[in-house]
Design an enzyme around this catalytic site. Structure first.
Site, mmCIF file in Angstrom:
data_model
loop_
_atom_site.group_PDB
_atom_site.id
_atom_site.type_symbol
_atom_site.label_atom_id
_atom_site.label_comp_id
_atom_site.label_asym_id
_atom_site.label_seq_id
_atom_site.Cartn_x
_atom_site.Cartn_y
_atom_site.Cartn_z
ATOM 1 N N GLU A 45 56.351 57.864 56.985
ATOM 2 C CA GLU A 45 56.400 56.850 58.066
ATOM 3 C C GLU A 45 55.542 57.299 59.129
ATOM 4 O O GLU A 45 55.269 58.668 59.464
ATOM 5 C CB GLU A 45 58.008 56.908 58.633
ATOM 6 C CG GLU A 45 58.790 55.961 58.037
ATOM 7 C CD GLU A 45 60.087 55.830 58.631
ATOM 8 O OE1 GLU A 45 60.185 56.314 59.717
ATOM 9 O OE2 GLU A 45 61.036 55.419 57.840
ATOM 10 N N ARG A 102 37.305 40.735 52.496
ATOM 11 C CA ARG A 102 36.870 40.101 51.300
ATOM 12 C C ARG A 102 37.742 39.222 50.679
ATOM 13 O O ARG A 102 37.439 38.224 50.096
ATOM 14 C CB ARG A 102 36.695 41.238 49.965
ATOM 15 C CG ARG A 102 35.254 41.862 50.121
ATOM 16 C CD ARG A 102 35.017 43.243 49.189
ATOM 17 N NE ARG A 102 35.984 44.226 49.294
ATOM 18 C CZ ARG A 102 35.842 45.487 48.785
ATOM 19 N NH1 ARG A 102 35.180 45.677 47.892
ATOM 20 N NH2 ARG A 102 36.538 46.484 49.471
ATOM 21 N N GLN A 103 39.052 39.168 51.230
ATOM 22 C CA GLN A 103 40.139 38.210 50.938
ATOM 23 C C GLN A 103 40.172 37.174 51.902
ATOM 24 O O GLN A 103 41.106 37.186 52.617
ATOM 25 C CB GLN A 103 41.596 38.960 50.316
ATOM 26 C CG GLN A 103 41.302 40.100 49.458
ATOM 27 C CD GLN A 103 42.720 40.626 49.147
ATOM 28 O OE1 GLN A 103 43.812 40.208 49.035
ATOM 29 N NE2 GLN A 103 42.492 42.088 48.992
ATOM 30 N N HIS A 136 32.759 40.568 56.890
ATOM 31 C CA HIS A 136 32.180 40.188 55.409
ATOM 32 C C HIS A 136 31.838 38.808 55.308
ATOM 33 O O HIS A 136 31.096 38.130 54.866
ATOM 34 C CB HIS A 136 33.411 40.486 54.354
ATOM 35 C CG HIS A 136 32.903 40.157 53.042
ATOM 36 N ND1 HIS A 136 31.665 40.738 52.502
ATOM 37 C CD2 HIS A 136 33.209 39.337 52.051
ATOM 38 C CE1 HIS A 136 31.627 40.293 51.010
ATOM 39 N NE2 HIS A 136 32.417 39.490 50.880
ATOM 40 N N LYS A 200 23.256 36.203 41.150
ATOM 41 C CA LYS A 200 24.041 37.338 40.364
ATOM 42 C C LYS A 200 25.242 36.476 39.890
ATOM 43 O O LYS A 200 25.876 35.654 40.550
ATOM 44 C CB LYS A 200 24.570 38.364 41.638
ATOM 45 C CG LYS A 200 25.588 39.388 41.144
ATOM 46 C CD LYS A 200 26.118 40.036 42.065
ATOM 47 C CE LYS A 200 26.938 39.364 42.988
ATOM 48 N NZ LYS A 200 27.740 40.189 44.151
ATOM 49 N N THR A 231 31.640 49.928 45.188
ATOM 50 C CA THR A 231 31.394 50.692 44.267
ATOM 51 C C THR A 231 29.930 50.981 43.983
ATOM 52 O O THR A 231 29.623 51.696 43.150
ATOM 53 C CB THR A 231 32.172 50.135 42.947
ATOM 54 O OG1 THR A 231 31.436 48.979 42.904
ATOM 55 C CG2 THR A 231 33.643 50.234 43.279
ATOM 56 N N ALA A 232 29.100 50.320 44.713
ATOM 57 C CA ALA A 232 27.661 50.286 44.672
ATOM 58 C C ALA A 232 27.033 49.677 43.352
ATOM 59 O O ALA A 232 25.939 49.913 42.915
ATOM 60 C CB ALA A 232 26.998 51.732 44.901
ATOM 61 N N GLY A 233 27.863 49.024 42.706
ATOM 62 C CA GLY A 233 27.521 48.337 41.465
ATOM 63 C C GLY A 233 26.245 47.271 41.605
ATOM 64 O O GLY A 233 25.317 47.253 40.965
ATOM 65 N N THR A 234 26.677 46.137 42.454
ATOM 66 C CA THR A 234 25.651 45.309 42.804
ATOM 67 C C THR A 234 24.490 45.883 43.420
ATOM 68 O O THR A 234 23.325 45.463 42.869
ATOM 69 C CB THR A 234 26.348 44.203 43.914
ATOM 70 O OG1 THR A 234 27.514 43.964 43.480
ATOM 71 C CG2 THR A 234 25.603 43.083 44.265
#
Length: 322
Positions: A45, A102-103, A136, A200, A231-234
């Site tokens: 808490e 992002r949501q 975003h 993409k 995650t740096a994938g894109t």
């Protein structure tokens, strides 16, 4: 920069997510950071204690809701409640990075719109204003019924490239997806360069698959711009695809370096020459690799706070220094 700000009713408090940025903001304005402490009970808490009088003060709380997202969000809500009960005149949330952004819509059936839920929680807790940076999705401003000042990182990123002499026709500003075209166009305006778009397809969350490059990148210096890198994938797939398409050099830039999981390793191994990020999220020392150049949003945020406090327009902050 004045040594001491003229109005003692302006107070800035920092919670745990990004103390170094809060210190830069306070130093630029010319105020001391407010005295407060955040502790945890053994069960996790959170307890907040404000250690000075803030009665009648205009308080600005600096807190990015970066990792650990839920702890940082809860800290913020508890701090807002504490300030409200201690008779602060106004409570202004300075959130350089807005987590859960992002949501922002229902992409599938039975999905939550968590960005709206977070906005409701901040408002319900008692905040009077939100100051944020590169959401975003810009429409998140409309999730709030309190004033939202939405700053942009593009002018700062543009200054970085201009100082390095990167701009004009030999440069192409690249959006890594269709959603970021407006952001890319803004940077391209500053650099006086054309734009390209990466088409993409994303089979599932945090997995990106590059398909097509719209625009000519052959023999050009490419500057990829995004609001955040997780995650740096894109971004790494995009950089490698641009190299394969004949790009001379690939730079990448983003406002929010979330950089979770395999991000650092991916960036290190990719075709990216340099990754330009801001300090909207506090990067630990072990994540500051040589490829990453950090620019500070401290001065931008400080200018915005002063302008808000003095009832001046915030719009001049959308220009580059060059």
């Amino acid at each position: 920069m004045s040594k001491h700000y003229f109005d003692p009713r302006l107070k800035i408090f920092a919670l745990n997510s990004n103390k170094p940025l809060a210190e830069k903001i306070a130093a630029t304005i010319g105020v001391e950071l407010g005295k407060s402490s955040v502790t945890q009970f053994s069960d996790g808490e959170i307890q907040v204690n404000i250690e000075e009088s803030i009665r009648g003060s205009h308080v600005y709380i600096v807190q990015s809701t970066s990792s650990p997202v839920n702890d940082n969000l809860m800290e913020l809500l508890i701090m807002i409640d504490a300030l409200k009960r201690a008779s602060a005149k106004t409570i202004n949330v300075v959130m350089p990075y807005y987590g859960y952004a992002r949501q922002d819509r229902k992409a599938r059936s039975r999905e939550p719109i968590t960005a709206k839920l977070v906005a409701n929680m901040i408002e319900k807790a008692g905040a009077n204003r939100m100051l944020t940076l590169d959401l975003h999705a810009s429409q998140i401003q409309g999730f709030f019924d309190i004033p939202v000042d939405h700053l942009m990182g593009a002018p700062l990123i543009a200054n970085y490239f201009m100082e390095k002499g990167i701009g004009g026709d030999e440069v192409v500003v690249v959006s890594p997806d269709h959603g970021g075209v407006t952001r890319a166009r803004k940077l391209a305006e500053y650099l006086k360069s054309p734009i390209a778009i990466i088409d993409k397809r994303r089979p599932k969350a945090n997995v990106a698959e590059v398909m097509n490059i719209i625009g000519n990148v052959d023999g050009k210096i490419c500057v990829i711009i995004d609001d955040m890198i997780d995650t740096a994938g894109t971004i790494t797939l995009a950089a490698n695809a641009l190299k394969e398409a004949g790009a001379k050099m690939v730079y990448a830039s983003c406002t929010h370096p979330v950089l979770s999981g395999p991000a650092i390793e991916r960036i290190q191994d990719s075709a990216i020459e340099r990754l330009v990020v801001t300090d909207s999220i506090n990067l630990p020392a072990d994540r500051k690799i040589e490829k990453i150049d950090e620019i500070s949003v401290g001065e931008l945020m400080a200018d915005a706070i002063k302008r808000i406090h003095e009832n001046k327009p915030v719009s001049p902050l959308f220009e580059t220094k060059k």
